[in-house]
Motif scaffolding. Structure first.
Motif, PDB file in Angstrom:
ATOM      1  N   SER A 112      -6.804   2.846  -5.210  1.00 37.52           N
ATOM      2  CA  SER A 112      -6.420   1.669  -3.786  1.00 37.52           C
ATOM      3  C   SER A 112      -6.271   0.231  -4.602  1.00 37.52           C
ATOM      4  N   GLU A 137       0.398  -1.547  -0.126  1.00 37.24           N
ATOM      5  CA  GLU A 137      -0.098   0.051   0.022  1.00 37.24           C
ATOM      6  C   GLU A 137       0.890   1.120  -0.164  1.00 37.24           C
ATOM      7  N   TYR A 138       2.221   1.113   0.872  1.00 29.42           N
ATOM      8  CA  TYR A 138       2.742   2.284   0.855  1.00 29.42           C
ATOM      9  C   TYR A 138       3.863   3.197  -0.542  1.00 29.42           C
ATOM     10  N   ASN A 139       4.115   1.419  -1.061  1.00 30.86           N
ATOM     11  CA  ASN A 139       4.515   1.703  -2.614  1.00 30.86           C
ATOM     12  C   ASN A 139       3.254   2.003  -3.707  1.00 30.86           C
ATOM     13  N   LEU A 140       2.387   2.010  -4.053  1.00 27.37           N
ATOM     14  CA  LEU A 140       1.271   2.478  -4.446  1.00 27.37           C
ATOM     15  C   LEU A 140       1.167   3.276  -3.688  1.00 27.37           C
ATOM     16  N   ASN A 141       0.843   3.786  -2.682  1.00 29.82           N
ATOM     17  CA  ASN A 141       0.783   5.453  -2.818  1.00 29.82           C
ATOM     18  C   ASN A 141       2.012   6.266  -3.535  1.00 29.82           C
ATOM     19  N   LYS A 142       3.481   5.657  -3.332  1.00 31.67           N
ATOM     20  CA  LYS A 142       4.129   6.173  -3.440  1.00 31.67           C
ATOM     21  C   LYS A 142       3.878   6.703  -5.593  1.00 31.67           C
ATOM     22  N   ASN A 146       0.945   6.387  -6.921  1.00 29.56           N
ATOM     23  CA  ASN A 146      -0.181   8.009  -7.231  1.00 29.56           C
ATOM     24  C   ASN A 146       0.195   8.771  -7.451  1.00 29.56           C
ATOM     25  N   ARG A 147       1.394   9.386  -6.714  1.00 29.52           N
ATOM     26  CA  ARG A 147       2.692  10.727  -5.942  1.00 29.52           C
ATOM     27  C   ARG A 147       2.789  10.536  -8.015  1.00 29.52           C
ATOM     28  N   ASN A 163      -6.191   8.826  -5.534  1.00 26.33           N
ATOM     29  CA  ASN A 163      -6.133   7.588  -4.748  1.00 26.33           C
ATOM     30  C   ASN A 163      -6.408   6.223  -5.044  1.00 26.33           C
ATOM     31  N   VAL A 206      -2.841  14.551  -7.039  1.00 26.21           N
ATOM     32  CA  VAL A 206      -2.774  13.313  -5.980  1.00 26.21           C
ATOM     33  C   VAL A 206      -4.305  12.397  -6.083  1.00 26.21           C
TER      34      VAL A 206
END
Length: 463
Positions: free
Chosen positions: A84, A62-67, A69-70, A82, A80
C-alpha cells in the motif's frame, strides 16, 4: 516511421556501467527533454542484467504503485503483492535481493507531483535502501520538477543522487550516422526543424525533406504539429505565459524589455520566466563574445521550438481547422531564411569539430556571436591566453568567388571594431557552397562549405 540506430550514447552507457560496478546502494538520475531517448538509453544498459523496470504514467500515485507491485511479482515469480506504500514495496525488494539489482522507474516525475510521495522517497533512499545492493535509476522528462526535487536545497531529496545524466540532443554530425546517404544540404534542413531530437528524427527519411516537413508540421493529425503545445502544458503550470514569451522571441524580440512588452509582463517577472526556459534548453541567453556587456539577448537554442513558433504557432487554429494554405505559403517563402538562422549553430558545431581535430591555426577556448550597435559578426572564436582570434561569417547561400572575397573584406573591417588591437586575427567564411573554394584555400583564405562538412564528418578527411 523506422526505429534508427542507437547513436552517441557511449559515454552515458560507460557511466552507467561504472556505477553498476560499485558495491552498495546507488542512485542515478537520467534527465533531459521529452523524446530525447532516456528510456532507450536505460533499456540498452539493462540488457543482460537483473532489473525491475516500471514506466509510470500521468495518473494517481496509487495507480503507479500498482504497476510497481505487478513488476515486483513478475520479477520474483510470486503472486502480485498488494503493497500500500512505496516504502513497503522497496522494503520487500531490499529484503529479497541477494545480488546487484537494478530498479528503473521511468517517468518518475509523474510521482514528484505528489509532495507526500517525494517525502516518502527520502525515507526509501536514506533508510530502506541505504544498506542494500540496489541500483535505483530514476528517469524524468519534467526537468523542472526533477530540479526542484533533487537540486533545490529545501527539498527532502536534495543531494541524494550519486550521478545525474543530462541527455542532450544529437549534434549535426550524428545525422550522417542516423540517415544512410543523406546529403549535407538535406541534413542541414532536417537538423533545422528537429534540433537533433531522436524521436523527431524517426519521422524523417532524409530524402525529400521539405515535403517531409510539410507532412510532419502542417497536418493537424501529425505528431510534430501538436508536440510543442503538449510539452509546454506538460512542463508548466502557466503554459500560456511561456507560449507568449516564446512567440515574442520568434517574432524577433530578443531583449527582456521587448519580450516583456509583447507579453504584457513586468521585466523582472519576464526575466525569471526566461531563465526557466533557458534552464530547460529551449532558449539561450547570449552575451557578445570578446567584449563586456551586462545585458544579453535571448534566442532559441532548441531548433524544433524555433521552427514551430516561427511557422506553426501563428497559424495553429487554421491548420487545425484544415486550412493550412497560409502557413504553407509562408513556409515556402521564408524557410530558406530560417535555415540561415539554424545554419549558424551548425557552423559553430563544425568549427568546434575542426578545433577538436586540431585543424585550425590555433585552439580556441571560447566561441559565440559578437555584436555592437548595428554591427555583428556571426562567430568569434578566441584563445584569450594566446590572444588569438578567428572571425567567421556564416551564409546559407551559394557564393561566387567574388562574393566570398567581398564578404571576407567586410569581415576584416568589422573585426577591427572588436577592440582586439594586439591580438593575432584570422578571418573565415562558412557557406552552403562557395565557387572556387579550393582556389581560395590555396590563396590562404579560410573558406568552408558543405562539401567540407561532408569530408570532415562522413570521411574524417582534410578540409
Amino acid at each position: 516511421m523506422r526505429i534508427r540506430k542507437f547513436i552517441n550514447r557511449g559515454k552515458d552507457l560507460e557511466t552507467l556501467e561504472r556505477l553498476y560496478g560499485r558495491e552498495g546502494f546507488t542512485l542515478v538520475l537520467v534527465t533531459g527533454r521529452r523524446r530525447i531517448g532516456k528510456s532507450r538509453l536505460v533499456k540498452e544498459f539493462l540488457k543482460g542484467k537483473k532489473a525491475i523496470s516500471v514506466q509510470f504514467e500521468k495518473r494517481l500515485w496509487e495507480y503507479n504503485l500498482n504497476k510497481l507491485n505487478r513488476a515486483i511479482g513478475e520479477y520474483f515469480g510470486i503472486p502480485v503483492p498488494n503493497f500500500s506504500t512505496f516504502s513497503d514495496a522497496f522494503r520487500f525488494i531490499a529484503s529479497q535481493s541477494r545480488e546487484r539489482l537494478i530498479v528503473f522507474l521511468d517517468e518518475f516525475s509523474y510521482l514528484l507531483r505528489y509532495s507526500e510521495v517525494e517525502a516518502e522517497f527520502q525515507s526509501i533512499v536514506d533508510e530502506i535502501l541505504a544498506e542494500s545492493d540496489v541500483m535505483l535509476i530514476l528517469s524524468a522528462s519534467s526537468v523542472g520538477l526533477l530540479k526542484r526535487s533533487f537540486f533545490d536545497y529545501s527539498s527532502p531529496l536534495y543531494g541524494r543522487s550519486d550521478a545525474t545524466l543530462n541527455l542532450q540532443p544529437l549534434s549535426f554530425r550524428h545525422l550522417f550516422e542516423w540517415f544512410d546517404g543523406i546529403s549535407p544540404e538535406n541534413a542541414v534542413k532536417v537538423y533545422a526543424v528537429t534540433s537533433g531530437v531522436p524521436r523527431y528524427l524517426e519521422l524523417f527519411e532524409g530524402r525529400k525533406v521539405e515535403e517531409e516537413i510539410r507532412a510532419n508540421f502542417f497536418d493537424p493529425n501529425s505528431f510534430l504539429f501538436r508536440e510543442a503545445k503538449e510539452l509546454l502544458e506538460e512542463e508548466f503550470r502557466e503554459p500560456e505565459t511561456y507560449y507568449t514569451l516564446l512567440e515574442a522571441v520568434a517574432r524577433g524580440k530578443t531583449r527582456v524589455n521587448e519580450i516583456a512588452q509583447h507579453a504584457f509582463l513586468e521585466p523582472k517577472n519576464t526575466a525569471r520566466y526566461l531563465r526557466i526556459l533557458e534552464d530547460l534548453g529551449i532558449l539561450k541567453r547570449e552575451l557578445p563574445v570578446g567584449r563586456k556587456a551586462k545585458r544579453g539577448i535571448y534566442r532559441f537554442k532548441d531548433l524544433y521550438f524555433a521552427f514551430w513558433f516561427r511557422f506553426v504557432a501563428p497559424y495553429f487554429e487554421e491548420i487545425e481547422g484544415g486550412f493550412p494554405e497560409g502557413a504553407l505559403e509562408e513556409f515556402d517563402q521564408e524557410f530558406n531564411s530560417y535555415v540561415g538562422f539554424s545554419f549558424e549553430e551548425i557552423a559553430k558545431q563544425f568549427l568546434v569539430e575542426l578545433n577538436r581535430e586540431g585543424k585550425l591555426s590555433f585552439r580556441f577556448t571560447k566561441i559565440g556571436r559578437w555584436w555592437r550597435k548595428s554591427e555583428e559578426i556571426d562567430l568569434l572564436a578566441l584563445n584569450e591566453r594566446e590572444k588569438q582570434a578567428l572571425f567567421v561569417e556564416v551564409k546559407w547561400k551559394n557564393l561566387s568567388k567574388r562574393e566570398a572575397w567581398e564578404i571576407l573584406r567586410d569581415l576584416e573591417r568589422k573585426a577591427e571594431l572588436a577592440g582586439l588591437e594586439s591580438w593575432e586575427k584570422s578571418h573565415g567564411l562558412v557557406a552552403r557552397k562557395v565557387e572556387g573554394n579550393e582556389k581560395l584555400k590555396e590563396e590562404g583564405r579560410l573558406v568552408w562549405d558543405l562539401a567540407d562538412f561532408e569530408r570532415l564528418i562522413s570521411h574524417g578527411g582534410e578540409v
